[in-house]
Scaffold this motif. Structure first.
Motif, short mmCIF file in Angstrom:
data_model
loop_
_atom_site.label_atom_id
_atom_site.label_comp_id
_atom_site.label_asym_id
_atom_site.label_seq_id
_atom_site.Cartn_x
_atom_site.Cartn_y
_atom_site.Cartn_z
N VAL A 165 0.83 -1.20 0.00
CA VAL A 165 0.00 0.00 0.00
C VAL A 165 0.87 1.25 0.00
O VAL A 165 0.56 2.24 -0.68
CB VAL A 165 -0.96 -0.01 1.21
CG1 VAL A 165 -1.73 1.30 1.30
CG2 VAL A 165 -1.92 -1.17 1.12
N GLN A 272 -4.32 4.06 5.46
CA GLN A 272 -4.22 3.67 4.06
C GLN A 272 -5.58 3.64 3.39
O GLN A 272 -5.69 3.95 2.19
CB GLN A 272 -3.53 2.30 3.93
CG GLN A 272 -2.15 2.22 4.57
CD GLN A 272 -1.15 3.16 3.88
OE1 GLN A 272 -1.51 4.19 3.35
NE2 GLN A 272 0.12 2.79 3.91
N GLY A 276 -6.02 6.02 0.27
CA GLY A 276 -6.39 5.36 -0.98
C GLY A 276 -7.71 5.87 -1.54
O GLY A 276 -7.82 6.16 -2.74
#
Length: 339
Positions: A165, A272, A276
């Motif tokens: 990630v 994350q 994202g």
């Protein structure tokens, strides 16, 4: 002429060496910048956003695949700044080099355009370059740590997820920005500075509140991302998402605000997921808007050309002007040469 001469110089051996060293320097600088904020996952140190991956993909897209040794050299300097040289470092260097190279190869296969003017370009950057290609660096890097007994086997998946990630976020946030800076017009147009200034002020005021509030207010950032993408397309979306992501990363590594009281794994997953979702929103929404604008411009241009063609045909079919007509209704012209 200067630009042509510069390009010719860069094709020579000396110019190639300069490009490789420039890529290595940028990679190393981005790596040191990313390592300023770290997270410890299962005893391994990872970075929530690893900017060198974005720098590497952008460099290969702009300068070409032959510049890949600069990535290896820059990654080596980053590793040596953290630890000494060991045999397992070779695996890490291979993964960090192969991932950007494969990303560019996949993008070329998909017909990627660096101006990101189509939705398919944004989708390709997200799913091919960021999510798919970065599997190589994370799998090779963590696999080497496990094989050399520097990481327990049961810790493979948490560390692998954090590594993957972090690399993907570097591509999603840094690569579009570098591609846009390369194509930007300088000086930028001044027509919408007031709105841009207002957006920047609101972002500077709202983002710290959303990130550092004792209750989770991260959702307040998304209207800013949508505003920036709608009004300023990819430039606005990326320039709004990047500082927001950086500030969220700082808060997460400090365990403050919306990330207070969470374990390391929970902090990583929440951060994350937020980064994202924000990057995907900015990139894909901007790509959709740019594609719609280009389509509208193409339709307007086609309509204008059609109007010009019709006007030309109408002018060509019109009867010639009549002259010397009689006043008694006889439309025949006077005979010539008679008295």
């Amino acid at each position: 002429m200067a630009a042509v001469v510069g390009c010719e110089d860069l094709r020579r051996p000396g110019g190639y060496i300069v490009r490789v060293l420039a890529v290595a320097a940028c990679y190393y600088a981005a790596g040191r910048l990313g390592l300023l904020r770290e997270l410890s996952v299962e005893g391994a140190v990872v970075t929530p956003i690893y900017p060198p991956t974005g720098v590497a993909v952008a460099a290969l897209l702009i300068l070409g695949l032959p510049c890949w040794p600069g990535i290896t050299l820059g990654a080596l300097f980053v590793v040596l700044s953290l630890t000494g040289f060991r045999p397992d470092v070779l695996g890490t260097l291979f993964g960090n080099t192969a991932a950007p190279v494969c990303a560019v190869l996949l993008l070329r296969r998909a017909g990627f355009r660096s101006d990101l003017s189509r939705l398919r370009d944004g989708v390709a950057l997200v799913f091919l370059a960021a999510l798919a290609a970065m599997l190589i660096s994370s799998t090779v890097g963590v696999g080497v740590l496990v094989l050399t007994d520097r990481l327990a086997a049961h810790s493979f998946w948490p560390v692998w997820l954090a590594w993957w990630v972090g690399d993907a976020m570097g591509v999603l946030l840094v690569t579009p920005l570098l591609l846009l800076l390369r194509q930007a017009r300088w000086p930028p147009p001044l027509g919408r500075w007031k709105e841009a200034t207002a957006l920047a002020v609101v972002t500077c005021l709202l983002v710290p509140v959303a990130v550092y509030a004792s209750i989770s207010l991260l959702f307040l950032v998304y209207p800013l991302i949508i505003w920036a993408a709608l009004r300023f397309q990819l430039v606005g979306g990326v320039l709004c998402a990047l500082p927001t992501s950086v500030m969220a990363t700082i808060a997460a590594t400090d365990g403050a605000g919306a990330f207070a009281g969470l374990g390391r794994i929970e902090v990583m997953l929440k951060l994350q997921a937020f980064n994202g979702a924000m990057a995907l929103t900015a990139l894909l929404l901007s790509a959709v808007i740019i594609e719609q604008r280009n389509t509208r411009n193409s339709v307007e241009k086609a309509c204008q050309e059609l109007v010009e063609v019709l006007e030309h045909l109408t002018a060509g079919d019109a009867p010639p002007p009549r002259s010397h007509a009689t006043d008694d209704g006889d439309d025949r012209p006077w005979p010539t040469g008679t008295s």
